[in-house]
Design an enzyme around this catalytic site. Structure first.
Site, mmCIF file in Angstrom:
data_model
loop_
_atom_site.group_PDB
_atom_site.id
_atom_site.type_symbol
_atom_site.label_atom_id
_atom_site.label_comp_id
_atom_site.label_asym_id
_atom_site.label_seq_id
_atom_site.Cartn_x
_atom_site.Cartn_y
_atom_site.Cartn_z
ATOM 1 C CB SER A 57 -2.846 1.989 5.058
ATOM 2 O OG SER A 57 -4.327 1.604 4.708
ATOM 3 C CE LYS A 102 0.931 3.049 2.599
ATOM 4 N NZ LYS A 102 2.091 4.049 2.776
ATOM 5 C CE1 TYR A 157 -1.013 2.564 -0.662
ATOM 6 C CE2 TYR A 157 -3.383 1.752 0.423
ATOM 7 C CZ TYR A 157 -1.966 2.386 0.521
ATOM 8 O OH TYR A 157 -1.978 3.580 1.409
HETATM 9 P P1 NAD Z 1 -0.421 11.898 -2.343
HETATM 10 O O1 NAD Z 1 -0.230 11.325 -3.452
HETATM 11 O O2 NAD Z 1 -1.639 13.122 -2.305
HETATM 12 O O3 NAD Z 1 0.808 11.938 -1.725
HETATM 13 C C1 NAD Z 1 1.852 11.372 -1.533
HETATM 14 C C2 NAD Z 1 3.506 11.461 -2.045
HETATM 15 O O4 NAD Z 1 4.639 11.540 -2.270
HETATM 16 C C3 NAD Z 1 2.868 12.362 -3.735
HETATM 17 O O5 NAD Z 1 3.317 14.108 -3.164
HETATM 18 C C4 NAD Z 1 4.170 12.274 -4.318
HETATM 19 O O6 NAD Z 1 4.257 12.443 -5.766
HETATM 20 C C5 NAD Z 1 4.700 11.503 -3.594
HETATM 21 N N1 NAD Z 1 5.540 10.683 -3.428
HETATM 22 C C6 NAD Z 1 5.328 9.272 -3.929
HETATM 23 N N2 NAD Z 1 6.954 8.961 -4.216
HETATM 24 C C7 NAD Z 1 7.791 9.755 -4.007
HETATM 25 C C8 NAD Z 1 8.899 9.769 -3.678
HETATM 26 N N3 NAD Z 1 9.493 7.437 -4.383
HETATM 27 N N4 NAD Z 1 10.393 10.322 -3.836
HETATM 28 C C9 NAD Z 1 9.479 11.543 -3.890
HETATM 29 N N5 NAD Z 1 8.388 11.669 -3.461
HETATM 30 C C10 NAD Z 1 7.169 10.450 -3.557
HETATM 31 O O7 NAD Z 1 -1.202 10.364 -1.143
HETATM 32 P P2 NAD Z 1 -1.913 10.921 -0.256
HETATM 33 O O8 NAD Z 1 -3.331 10.588 -0.002
HETATM 34 O O9 NAD Z 1 -1.155 12.058 0.714
HETATM 35 O O10 NAD Z 1 -1.046 9.873 0.860
HETATM 36 C C11 NAD Z 1 0.513 9.852 2.132
HETATM 37 C C12 NAD Z 1 0.290 8.574 2.577
HETATM 38 O O11 NAD Z 1 -0.370 8.350 3.011
HETATM 39 C C13 NAD Z 1 0.831 8.156 2.100
HETATM 40 O O12 NAD Z 1 2.418 6.981 2.159
HETATM 41 C C14 NAD Z 1 -0.864 6.520 1.358
HETATM 42 O O13 NAD Z 1 -0.326 5.744 1.456
HETATM 43 C C15 NAD Z 1 -1.101 6.537 3.427
HETATM 44 N N6 NAD Z 1 -2.813 6.428 3.036
HETATM 45 C C16 NAD Z 1 -3.114 7.437 2.334
HETATM 46 C C17 NAD Z 1 -4.701 6.939 2.254
HETATM 47 C C18 NAD Z 1 -5.379 8.018 1.323
HETATM 48 O O14 NAD Z 1 -7.307 7.629 1.513
HETATM 49 N N7 NAD Z 1 -5.735 9.295 1.438
HETATM 50 C C19 NAD Z 1 -5.513 6.874 3.431
HETATM 51 C C20 NAD Z 1 -4.215 5.904 4.295
HETATM 52 C C21 NAD Z 1 -2.818 6.074 4.575
HETATM 53 C C1 WQD Z 2 -15.372 4.007 -0.048
HETATM 54 C C2 WQD Z 2 -16.762 3.329 0.122
HETATM 55 C C3 WQD Z 2 -17.691 1.540 -1.873
HETATM 56 C C4 WQD Z 2 -16.977 5.166 -4.977
HETATM 57 C C5 WQD Z 2 -9.141 2.880 0.409
HETATM 58 C C6 WQD Z 2 -8.220 2.091 0.208
HETATM 59 C C7 WQD Z 2 -8.136 1.795 1.257
HETATM 60 C C8 WQD Z 2 -7.018 3.866 2.037
HETATM 61 C C9 WQD Z 2 -8.026 3.768 1.563
HETATM 62 C C10 WQD Z 2 -4.482 4.085 1.453
HETATM 63 C C11 WQD Z 2 -16.452 1.836 -0.220
HETATM 64 C C12 WQD Z 2 -17.949 3.531 -2.226
HETATM 65 C C13 WQD Z 2 -16.834 4.528 -3.887
HETATM 66 C C14 WQD Z 2 -17.880 4.867 -5.168
HETATM 67 C C15 WQD Z 2 -19.045 4.199 -4.288
HETATM 68 N N1 WQD Z 2 -6.454 3.662 1.499
HETATM 69 N N2 WQD Z 2 -17.408 3.766 -2.849
HETATM 70 N N3 WQD Z 2 -18.788 4.161 -4.881
HETATM 71 O O1 WQD Z 2 -11.510 1.308 -0.993
HETATM 72 O O2 WQD Z 2 -13.028 2.432 1.560
HETATM 73 O O3 WQD Z 2 -10.395 2.722 0.263
HETATM 74 O O4 WQD Z 2 -8.981 4.789 0.271
HETATM 75 O O5 WQD Z 2 -4.791 3.088 2.654
HETATM 76 O O6 WQD Z 2 -6.596 1.220 0.737
HETATM 77 O O7 WQD Z 2 -9.234 0.655 -0.282
HETATM 78 O O8 WQD Z 2 -12.063 3.987 -0.062
HETATM 79 O O9 WQD Z 2 -13.294 6.154 -0.488
HETATM 80 O O10 WQD Z 2 -12.685 4.246 -2.544
HETATM 81 O O11 WQD Z 2 -14.326 3.483 -0.992
HETATM 82 O O12 WQD Z 2 -20.241 3.292 -3.034
HETATM 83 O O13 WQD Z 2 -18.102 5.813 -6.736
HETATM 84 O O14 WQD Z 2 -17.024 3.676 -1.271
HETATM 85 O O15 WQD Z 2 -17.858 0.457 -2.003
HETATM 86 O O16 WQD Z 2 -17.707 1.378 0.121
HETATM 87 P P1 WQD Z 2 -11.723 2.617 0.639
HETATM 88 P P2 WQD Z 2 -13.188 4.383 -1.796
#
Ligand code: NAD
Ligand code: WQD
Length: 343
Positions: A126, A155, A151
């Site tokens: 991330s 990562k 969190y």
């Molecule tokens: P998500 O929660 O939709 O998907 C993750 C899945 O993993 C879920 O379906 C959950 O049930 C499963 N899971 C969690 N722990 C588990 C375990 N111990 N055993 C088996 N299954 C398990 O999340 P996502 O948005 O699809 O994210 C996927 C990956 O990408 C994650 O590692 C997340 O940290 C990373 N990521 C997400 C974002 C984002 O904004 N969505 C951004 C950066 C990184």
């Molecule tokens: C985006 C922008 C808010 C909601 C998160 C995690 C990051 C990564 C991605 C996993 C920001 C603004 C939001 C609202 C707003 N995830 N906002 N009003 O915080 O950039 O990142 O998701 O790895 O680790 O922190 O994403 O979508 O929450 O916010 O103004 O109601 O939108 O302030 O600037 P963020 P977000």
């Protein structure tokens, strides 16, 4: 066919990636304990690709059960490891749960990769590993700052664990993908993000407001030092992000990697402010959004966006969809899923 294990295959990014993998000739199995998802996306995957995907409902922290699945599938060519808990806010209050789940599952996956000689691992990292970066855009060389929450620390630690694993196992190879802000949905509107709790991420908050699940939304601050005062992020379409995983597997299977642990930023490469994102939504959907300007949200970085040259040069990965397409597909998905919920 090249068989791949996707962990977290019922989740948001995992389910979209399965579609892209199948469309590029991979066979997929999934392990997902459904702790933050349902099996619904598997039906959508079948409709879109015509292929069924088997999900094993197993907690990856359970080493024995995880091992049994690897035993059943001795022909895996790779693992795409998405499974993790991902709420920044929750991790602050439940740090041990986050370390246990995100690191425990990773250790079991790596142990099985070693025992069953699965050569390639792709890890969901991330942009949060960068913390509050000094210089923008961030490149893969930009040093990690202090993690802003447990969190993000899982990562950073996950990346370090995989780095050490690869040093000790020269035959293994891994790619760490640092996602920026994934958003949008599959163009069919058959699947997208389905947050089980009230959404906090910007794009679902926007679509939930437009459809009337919320009366209005708040822009968290318009007094930052950015072009319009609101925070800047790098929103990347989930299908473009999905394709980066396929490109990584093809890269590793083709022995094109320069080291056995490589890292890539996966973002669109240009930031959009919150107000720009809202205007892109209004243009793409034809909806007027009811929003107000509110105070800053604690813990927000002012701006972050990716330099994505490395992924373009080495993987040949190019995102194809703009922020407008992100908003259009997110809106189509919101209308489809709300329609389904209402009857
Ligand atoms: P998500 O929660 O939709 O998907 C993750 C899945 O993993 C879920 O379906 C959950 O049930 C499963 N899971 C969690 N722990 C588990 C375990 N111990 N055993 C088996 N299954 C398990 O999340 P996502 O948005 O699809 O994210 C996927 C990956 O990408 C994650 O590692 C997340 O940290 C990373 N990521 C997400 C974002 C984002 O904004 N969505 C951004 C950066 C990184
Ligand atoms: C985006 C922008 C808010 C909601 C998160 C995690 C990051 C990564 C991605 C996993 C920001 C603004 C939001 C609202 C707003 N995830 N906002 N009003 O915080 O950039 O990142 O998701 O790895 O680790 O922190 O994403 O979508 O929450 O916010 O103004 O109601 O939108 O302030 O600037 P963020 P977000």
């Amino acid at each position: 066919m090249k068989k791949v294990l996707v962990t977290g295959g019922c989740g948001y990014i995992g389910s979209h990636t399965i579609v892209d993998l199948i469309e590029n000739g991979f066979e997929v199995i999934s392990i997902d304990n459904l702790s933050n998802s349902t099996a619904e996306p598997l039906k959508a995957i079948k409709k879109i690709t015509g292929q069924g995907v088997r999900n094993y409902k197993v907690d990856l922290c359970d080493a024995n059960k995880t091992r049994k699945i690897f035993e059943k599938h001795p022909d895996l060519v790779g693992i795409v490891h998405f499974a993790a808990l991902k709420s920044v806010e929750e991790s602050v209050f439940q740090p041990l749960r986050y370390f246990h789940n995100n690191l425990g599952s990773l250790l079991n996956v790596l142990s099985c990769a070693k025992e069953f000689a699965v050569p390639h691992v792709i890890f969901s990292s991330s942009c949060s590993v960068y913390g509050n970066a000094d210089d923008l855009p961030v490149t893969e060389q930009t040093p990690f700052k202090e993690a802003e929450c447990p969190y993000a620390r899982t990562k950073q630690m996950g990346e370090q664990i995989i780095g050490d694993f690869c040093k000790a196992n020269p035959k293994a190879s891994a790619i760490l993908l640092r996602y920026f802000n994934p958003a949008g949905a599959h163009e069919s509107a058959l699947m997208g993000e389905s947050p089980s709790n009230r959404a906090t991420n910007l794009v679902p908050v926007i679509t939930e407001t437009a459809i009337g699940k919320r009366d209005s939304m708040t822009v968290f601050g318009d007094d930052y030092d950015t072009r319009d005062g609101s925070c800047v992020r790098d929103y990347i379409h989930v299908m473009d992000l999905a394709n980066a995983h396929t490109k990584c597997l093809e890269y590793l299977l083709g022995n094109k990697n320069k080291q056995n642990c490589e890292v890539f930023n996966v973002g669109l490469g240009n930031g959009a402010s919150v107000l720009e994102a809202i205007h892109a939504f209004e243009e793409a959907s034809g909806q007027k959004l009811n929003y107000k300007i509110g105070p800053r949200r604690a813990g927000d970085v002012v701006a972050i966006y990716a330099n994505r040259d490395k992924a373009a040069d080495r993987l040949g990965w190019q995102p194809k969809r703009s922020i407008k397409e992100i908003m259009k597909t997110a809106w189509d998905w919101e209308m489809a899923r709300t329609g389904n919920l209402n009857g």
